[in-house]
Design a protein around this motif. Sequence first.
Motif, PDB file in Angstrom:
ATOM      1  N   PRO A  42     -21.777  19.464  10.546  1.00  0.00           N
ATOM      2  CA  PRO A  42     -20.617  19.134  11.419  1.00  0.00           C
ATOM      3  C   PRO A  42     -20.716  18.097  12.682  1.00  0.00           C
ATOM      4  O   PRO A  42     -20.461  17.381  13.199  1.00  0.00           O
ATOM      5  N   GLU A  43     -21.909  19.032  13.220  1.00  0.00           N
ATOM      6  CA  GLU A  43     -22.405  18.592  14.509  1.00  0.00           C
ATOM      7  C   GLU A  43     -22.943  17.188  14.689  1.00  0.00           C
ATOM      8  O   GLU A  43     -23.179  16.636  15.693  1.00  0.00           O
ATOM      9  N   ASN A  44     -23.526  16.779  13.473  1.00  0.00           N
ATOM     10  CA  ASN A  44     -24.239  15.465  13.318  1.00  0.00           C
ATOM     11  C   ASN A  44     -23.106  14.442  12.771  1.00  0.00           C
ATOM     12  O   ASN A  44     -23.631  13.403  12.620  1.00  0.00           O
ATOM     13  N   ALA A  45     -21.942  14.580  12.977  1.00  0.00           N
ATOM     14  CA  ALA A  45     -20.632  13.415  12.202  1.00  0.00           C
ATOM     15  C   ALA A  45     -20.760  12.567  13.353  1.00  0.00           C
ATOM     16  O   ALA A  45     -20.734  12.789  14.537  1.00  0.00           O
ATOM     17  N   ALA A  46     -20.427  11.367  12.957  1.00  0.00           N
ATOM     18  CA  ALA A  46     -20.053  10.153  13.660  1.00  0.00           C
ATOM     19  C   ALA A  46     -18.818  10.255  14.521  1.00  0.00           C
ATOM     20  O   ALA A  46     -17.824  10.880  13.856  1.00  0.00           O
ATOM     21  N   ALA A  47     -18.777   9.982  15.790  1.00  0.00           N
ATOM     22  CA  ALA A  47     -17.413   9.869  16.539  1.00  0.00           C
ATOM     23  C   ALA A  47     -16.572   8.901  15.903  1.00  0.00           C
ATOM     24  O   ALA A  47     -17.008   7.905  15.218  1.00  0.00           O
ATOM     25  N   GLU A  48     -15.185   9.015  16.358  1.00  0.00           N
ATOM     26  CA  GLU A  48     -14.256   7.956  15.914  1.00  0.00           C
ATOM     27  C   GLU A  48     -14.635   6.486  16.497  1.00  0.00           C
ATOM     28  O   GLU A  48     -14.825   6.538  17.762  1.00  0.00           O
ATOM     29  N   THR A  49     -14.470   5.498  15.696  1.00  0.00           N
ATOM     30  CA  THR A  49     -14.532   4.223  16.263  1.00  0.00           C
ATOM     31  C   THR A  49     -13.253   3.779  16.988  1.00  0.00           C
ATOM     32  O   THR A  49     -12.327   3.777  16.254  1.00  0.00           O
ATOM     33  N   VAL A  50     -13.412   3.527  18.219  1.00  0.00           N
ATOM     34  CA  VAL A  50     -12.063   3.082  18.974  1.00  0.00           C
ATOM     35  C   VAL A  50     -11.977   1.871  19.250  1.00  0.00           C
ATOM     36  O   VAL A  50     -13.064   1.045  20.098  1.00  0.00           O
ATOM     37  N   VAL A  51     -11.133   0.941  18.720  1.00  0.00           N
ATOM     38  CA  VAL A  51     -10.851  -0.305  19.081  1.00  0.00           C
ATOM     39  C   VAL A  51      -9.664  -0.709  19.394  1.00  0.00           C
ATOM     40  O   VAL A  51      -8.687   0.278  19.144  1.00  0.00           O
ATOM     41  N   ALA A  52      -9.228  -1.641  20.157  1.00  0.00           N
ATOM     42  CA  ALA A  52      -7.912  -1.861  20.649  1.00  0.00           C
ATOM     43  C   ALA A  52      -6.965  -2.068  19.638  1.00  0.00           C
ATOM     44  O   ALA A  52      -7.320  -2.690  18.237  1.00  0.00           O
ATOM     45  N   PRO A  53      -5.909  -1.901  19.708  1.00  0.00           N
ATOM     46  CA  PRO A  53      -4.634  -2.194  18.606  1.00  0.00           C
ATOM     47  C   PRO A  53      -4.633  -3.582  18.061  1.00  0.00           C
ATOM     48  O   PRO A  53      -5.197  -4.530  19.310  1.00  0.00           O
ATOM     49  N   LEU A  54      -4.418  -4.002  17.034  1.00  0.00           N
ATOM     50  CA  LEU A  54      -4.616  -5.415  16.613  1.00  0.00           C
ATOM     51  C   LEU A  54      -3.608  -6.123  17.717  1.00  0.00           C
ATOM     52  O   LEU A  54      -3.964  -7.326  17.719  1.00  0.00           O
ATOM     53  N   GLU A  55      -2.612  -5.773  18.099  1.00  0.00           N
ATOM     54  CA  GLU A  55      -1.934  -6.436  18.736  1.00  0.00           C
ATOM     55  C   GLU A  55      -2.405  -6.874  19.946  1.00  0.00           C
ATOM     56  O   GLU A  55      -2.024  -7.791  20.799  1.00  0.00           O
ATOM     57  N   ASP A  56      -3.280  -6.151  20.489  1.00  0.00           N
ATOM     58  CA  ASP A  56      -4.005  -6.425  22.041  1.00  0.00           C
ATOM     59  C   ASP A  56      -5.400  -7.064  21.730  1.00  0.00           C
ATOM     60  O   ASP A  56      -6.205  -7.073  22.446  1.00  0.00           O
ATOM     61  N   GLN A  57      -5.712  -7.298  20.400  1.00  0.00           N
ATOM     62  CA  GLN A  57      -6.994  -8.009  20.159  1.00  0.00           C
ATOM     63  C   GLN A  57      -7.225  -9.417  20.346  1.00  0.00           C
ATOM     64  O   GLN A  57      -5.760 -10.019  19.973  1.00  0.00           O
ATOM     65  N   ASP A  58      -8.012  -9.930  20.795  1.00  0.00           N
ATOM     66  CA  ASP A  58      -8.129 -11.470  20.704  1.00  0.00           C
ATOM     67  C   ASP A  58      -8.123 -12.028  19.326  1.00  0.00           C
ATOM     68  O   ASP A  58      -8.787 -11.267  18.426  1.00  0.00           O
TER      69      ASP A  58
END
Length: 408
Positions: free
Chosen positions: A270-286
């Motif tokens: 568990p300590e080696n699990a990847a963190a959550e990928t955080v991207v902008a909400p679709l409505e805020d993306q270019d």
Amino acid sequence: MHAIGKLRDFLKFLRSVKGDLANITAPPYFLAPYSVTEIGTCWVERPSLFAAPALEPDPALRALLVLKWILASLRRQLYIDSAPGGHSIKKPLNAFLGEIFRAHWSDGKATSHLVSEQVSHHPPITAVYMWDDEHGIRGEGYARVEMTFSGGIDIRQTGHAMLHIDRYDEDYLIFLPNCSVRGFMSGVLFPELSGTYHIVSSSGFVSDIVFSGTTLLGAGQRNAVKATLYRRDDPLKTPLYVVSGCWSDRFTICDGRTGEVMDVWDPAQPENAAAETVVAPLEDQDCWESRKAWQGVISALRRGDFGDTVTEKSKVENAQRRMRAAEKESNVTWQPLLFAPLSGGYEVFERLGSAVGWDLQADKTKGVWKVDRDKVKSLSRPFRPGLTPLGGDLDADIGRQGGKGERS
């Protein structure tokens, strides 16, 4: 049998394609629901692992931590939309010219960031920049990907990555591995690495990494790796540290002088699990950002609607062909937003690469691609005013799609 039947159809398709396969449009059931521009996330999705070398005062141990970070990143980089022993790996979506992906990760101890851009389409070249300002560590790299078929898919990467640690003014030259996709006869595709690669540090250490796998008769260990870290000025290459095991599973780090086990990397812990990928909400993306541009394709793939996958994918691909034709007619050269090829200044590469006979091969990658960090910091919407990946202004493109889409 259904999966094997699809693989047989895919084999027939591959045999019909001549030359480089990197830009082919694969059958939709072999596509992963994300773009090539996201592949680099494997390097920064464990922020503490990425930052660890910057926190280590001993230069040999710093070099070891860089080696560990790279090996631990290979599983996610190569087992695309799959896991060892699971279903077949998939092919990511071919990135279109100018496509950009941005994200960050946090695990409570460190925060890492990444931005990537498709800087060329013919040949396909992706450039990546990653950083952690708090810990003073950053990396960048670029790769041209070539794929050929000769009973299996062979993937060759031309380019390199460079890691810099501010506190020690230290650089690391990092390999990009070539890969073979195997398993067509079994019905489950998997990646296999082979050959010898290197990581070279400006502090005087070299890691030699040897990959091997199973033979056609099944002998050997799948995804095996053995690496030794030694001083660059040691003609005997006396191992200071040795890493052995499986790059897609567990590997062990030992003291090369005593044989003592120092660490075991196990991605299942568990300590080696990847963190959550955080991207902008679709409505805020270019509209030039990956998940925004490919949202119709990604949605169709996730619900298993391959008809809609082809329809949505064709909208982007056909528009891109029209844009390239218009540029050619107008004698216009596409300009990337965040990266540019250097006209010189390869001193760091040449100094480190000479330790292992590394050839730059800049002629195959349209130069050596370098990030403009100021442009990364100041990047804001709209990325390209008046232009979208569909070839025109946003309102016209929404009309072309029958009123579908979101303003970006």
